[in-house]
Design a protein around this motif. Structure first.
Motif, PDB file in Angstrom:
ATOM      1  N   ILE A   1       0.792  -1.289   0.453  1.00  0.00           N
ATOM      2  CA  ILE A   1       0.005   0.130  -0.513  1.00  0.00           C
ATOM      3  C   ILE A   1       0.650   0.958  -0.303  1.00  0.00           C
ATOM      4  N   GLU A   2       1.893   1.134   0.756  1.00  0.00           N
ATOM      5  CA  GLU A   2       3.136   1.908   1.083  1.00  0.00           C
ATOM      6  C   GLU A   2       4.165   2.448  -0.096  1.00  0.00           C
ATOM      7  N   THR A   3       4.236   1.490  -0.651  1.00  0.00           N
ATOM      8  CA  THR A   3       5.124   1.638  -2.538  1.00  0.00           C
ATOM      9  C   THR A   3       4.879   1.527  -3.264  1.00  0.00           C
ATOM     10  N   ALA A   4       3.530   0.609  -3.609  1.00  0.00           N
ATOM     11  CA  ALA A   4       3.073   0.664  -4.931  1.00  0.00           C
ATOM     12  C   ALA A   4       1.545   1.128  -5.427  1.00  0.00           C
ATOM     13  N   PRO A   5       1.464   2.310  -6.880  1.00  0.00           N
ATOM     14  CA  PRO A   5       0.451   2.355  -7.297  1.00  0.00           C
ATOM     15  C   PRO A   5      -0.900   1.496  -6.871  1.00  0.00           C
ATOM     16  N   PRO A   6      -2.226   1.971  -6.183  1.00  0.00           N
ATOM     17  CA  PRO A   6      -3.005   0.687  -5.737  1.00  0.00           C
ATOM     18  C   PRO A   6      -3.643  -0.429  -6.629  1.00  0.00           C
ATOM     19  N   GLY A   7      -3.805  -0.474  -7.714  1.00  0.00           N
ATOM     20  CA  GLY A   7      -3.577  -1.683  -8.650  1.00  0.00           C
ATOM     21  C   GLY A   7      -2.487  -2.725  -8.363  1.00  0.00           C
ATOM     22  N   GLN A   8      -0.965  -2.206  -8.758  1.00  0.00           N
ATOM     23  CA  GLN A   8      -0.314  -2.897  -8.703  1.00  0.00           C
ATOM     24  C   GLN A   8      -0.023  -3.482  -7.023  1.00  0.00           C
ATOM     25  N   ALA A   9      -0.047  -2.880  -6.169  1.00  0.00           N
ATOM     26  CA  ALA A   9      -0.511  -3.155  -5.066  1.00  0.00           C
ATOM     27  C   ALA A   9      -1.614  -4.396  -4.329  1.00  0.00           C
ATOM     28  N   PHE A  10      -2.635  -4.363  -5.515  1.00  0.00           N
ATOM     29  CA  PHE A  10      -3.897  -4.965  -4.656  1.00  0.00           C
ATOM     30  C   PHE A  10      -3.306  -6.183  -5.752  1.00  0.00           C
ATOM     31  N   ALA A  11      -2.840  -6.131  -6.747  1.00  0.00           N
ATOM     32  CA  ALA A  11      -2.247  -7.531  -7.650  1.00  0.00           C
ATOM     33  C   ALA A  11      -1.157  -8.811  -6.984  1.00  0.00           C
ATOM     34  N   GLY A  12      -0.607  -7.148  -6.095  1.00  0.00           N
ATOM     35  CA  GLY A  12       0.395  -8.264  -5.418  1.00  0.00           C
ATOM     36  C   GLY A  12       0.338  -8.760  -4.050  1.00  0.00           C
ATOM     37  N   TRP A  13      -0.897  -8.112  -3.606  1.00  0.00           N
ATOM     38  CA  TRP A  13      -1.466  -8.309  -2.185  1.00  0.00           C
ATOM     39  C   TRP A  13      -1.950 -10.001  -2.877  1.00  0.00           C
ATOM     40  N   ILE A  14      -2.265  -9.981  -4.029  1.00  0.00           N
ATOM     41  CA  ILE A  14      -3.517 -10.925  -4.423  1.00  0.00           C
ATOM     42  C   ILE A  14      -2.018 -11.920  -4.432  1.00  0.00           C
ATOM     43  N   ARG A  15      -1.262 -11.744  -5.106  1.00  0.00           N
ATOM     44  CA  ARG A  15      -0.398 -13.157  -5.476  1.00  0.00           C
ATOM     45  C   ARG A  15       0.698 -13.720  -4.178  1.00  0.00           C
ATOM     46  N   ALA A  16       0.420 -12.447  -3.573  1.00  0.00           N
ATOM     47  CA  ALA A  16       1.646 -13.154  -2.101  1.00  0.00           C
ATOM     48  C   ALA A  16       0.243 -13.905  -0.690  1.00  0.00           C
ATOM     49  N   LEU A  17      -1.117 -13.809  -0.885  1.00  0.00           N
ATOM     50  CA  LEU A  17      -2.287 -14.096  -0.363  1.00  0.00           C
ATOM     51  C   LEU A  17      -1.935 -15.668  -0.679  1.00  0.00           C
ATOM     52  N   ALA A  18      -2.239 -15.715  -1.994  1.00  0.00           N
ATOM     53  CA  ALA A  18      -2.185 -17.325  -2.595  1.00  0.00           C
ATOM     54  C   ALA A  18      -0.764 -17.998  -2.111  1.00  0.00           C
ATOM     55  N   GLY A  19       0.416 -16.876  -2.742  1.00  0.00           N
ATOM     56  CA  GLY A  19       1.686 -18.272  -2.496  1.00  0.00           C
ATOM     57  C   GLY A  19       1.860 -18.168  -0.898  1.00  0.00           C
ATOM     58  N   TYR A  20       0.953 -17.532   0.372  1.00  0.00           N
ATOM     59  CA  TYR A  20       1.014 -17.659   1.402  1.00  0.00           C
ATOM     60  C   TYR A  20       0.117 -19.304   1.292  1.00  0.00           C
ATOM     61  N   LEU A  21      -0.483 -19.351   1.507  1.00  0.00           N
ATOM     62  CA  LEU A  21      -1.579 -19.923   1.480  1.00  0.00           C
ATOM     63  C   LEU A  21      -1.947 -21.195   0.790  1.00  0.00           C
ATOM     64  N   VAL A  22      -0.692 -21.023  -0.526  1.00  0.00           N
ATOM     65  CA  VAL A  22      -0.036 -22.586  -1.341  1.00  0.00           C
ATOM     66  C   VAL A  22       0.745 -23.280  -0.389  1.00  0.00           C
ATOM     67  N   THR A  23       1.940 -22.674   0.376  1.00  0.00           N
ATOM     68  CA  THR A  23       3.096 -23.371   1.024  1.00  0.00           C
ATOM     69  C   THR A  23       2.392 -23.123   2.549  1.00  0.00           C
ATOM     70  N   LYS A  24       0.671 -22.439   3.465  1.00  0.00           N
ATOM     71  CA  LYS A  24       0.964 -23.434   4.252  1.00  0.00           C
ATOM     72  C   LYS A  24      -0.663 -24.006   4.805  1.00  0.00           C
ATOM     73  N   ARG A  25      -1.024 -24.214   3.701  1.00  0.00           N
ATOM     74  CA  ARG A  25      -1.764 -24.938   3.539  1.00  0.00           C
ATOM     75  C   ARG A  25      -1.982 -26.295   5.088  1.00  0.00           C
ATOM     76  N   GLY A  26      -0.222 -26.741   4.229  1.00  0.00           N
ATOM     77  CA  GLY A  26      -0.887 -27.671   5.700  1.00  0.00           C
ATOM     78  C   GLY A  26      -1.070 -27.418   7.054  1.00  0.00           C
ATOM     79  N   LEU A  27       0.267 -26.480   7.256  1.00  0.00           N
ATOM     80  CA  LEU A  27       0.374 -26.118   8.596  1.00  0.00           C
ATOM     81  C   LEU A  27      -1.362 -25.770   9.115  1.00  0.00           C
ATOM     82  N   SER A  28      -1.944 -24.318   8.032  1.00  0.00           N
ATOM     83  CA  SER A  28      -2.748 -24.198   8.616  1.00  0.00           C
ATOM     84  C   SER A  28      -3.972 -25.500   8.478  1.00  0.00           C
ATOM     85  N   HIS A  29      -3.638 -26.364   8.124  1.00  0.00           N
ATOM     86  CA  HIS A  29      -5.122 -27.427   8.284  1.00  0.00           C
ATOM     87  C   HIS A  29      -4.363 -28.369   9.587  1.00  0.00           C
TER      88      HIS A  29
END
Length: 187
Positions: free
Chosen positions: A79-107
């Motif tokens: 939010i602080e470093t990227a334009p709004p659309g790029q920040a949102f897209a970056g977040w979506i990709r970061a969130l997806a990456g997190y969910l993929v790698t932490k799915r087992g621990l979360s479960h």
């Protein structure tokens, strides 16, 4: 701390195998405990059934909370470093990456402490709030559709991560389609 000769360090592969075994035992123990005692099954009982110390369960919880904080910190930095659309897209990709790698621990933690536990509830709330901030920022800038909310976005990202579990090479393409569909303008 010094090691004596009879306390040689164990290979990293063995530690990972031990962690995987503890993880599997915790899931099985939690399933059995919840079946017998419902959602109020004590964590100590779950750890005992799994044959691990309660500290193992608490360490997994601490790691999970810390990792959620780190990924949410990435979103806040965007939010602080990227334009709004790029920040949102970056977040979506970061969130997806997190969910993929932490799915087992979360479960494992959901199975061990319950979906409604403070740990799980507060971690999902943190991710939802970060999604809300980035989404609102992008919507206010007019780059993301106004008719979606943070829960919709999280469901979509979760759907991509679950559906590409056996085909991870498709995740980036599906996230691109998702992001294209959320944009207010095409071009």
């Amino acid at each position: 701390m010094t090691r004596t000769s009879d306390q040689a360090p164990r290979p990293a592969e063995q530690l990972r195998a031990d962690a995987r075994q503890n993880h599997a035992r915790l899931i099985n123990a939690a399933t059995a405990a919840f079946a017998e005692k419902g959602a109020d099954a004590p964590l100590e009982d779950i750890a005992r059934r799994a044959g691990v110390g309660i500290g193992t369960l608490y360490r997994q919880a601490a790691v999970f909370r810390s990792q959620v904080g780190a990924v949410c910190g990435e979103g806040d930095a965007l939010i602080e470093t990227a334009p709004p659309g790029q920040a949102f897209a970056g977040w979506i990709r970061a969130l997806a990456g997190y969910l993929v790698t932490k799915r087992g621990l979360s479960h494992a933690l959901i199975e061990a402490v319950g979906k409604e536990s403070e740990l799980i509830s507060s971690c999902w709330a943190a991710m939802r709030q970060t999604t809300e901030r980035l989404l609102a920022n992008a919507q206010q800038a007019g780059v993301i559709r106004p008719d979606v909310d943070a829960t919709d976005v999280m469901r979509l990202v979760h759907g991509v991560t679950v559906s590409t579990e056996k085909a991870p090479e498709r995740a980036d393409m599906l996230l691109s389609v998702l992001l294209d569909g959320l944009q207010t303008t095409r071009g």
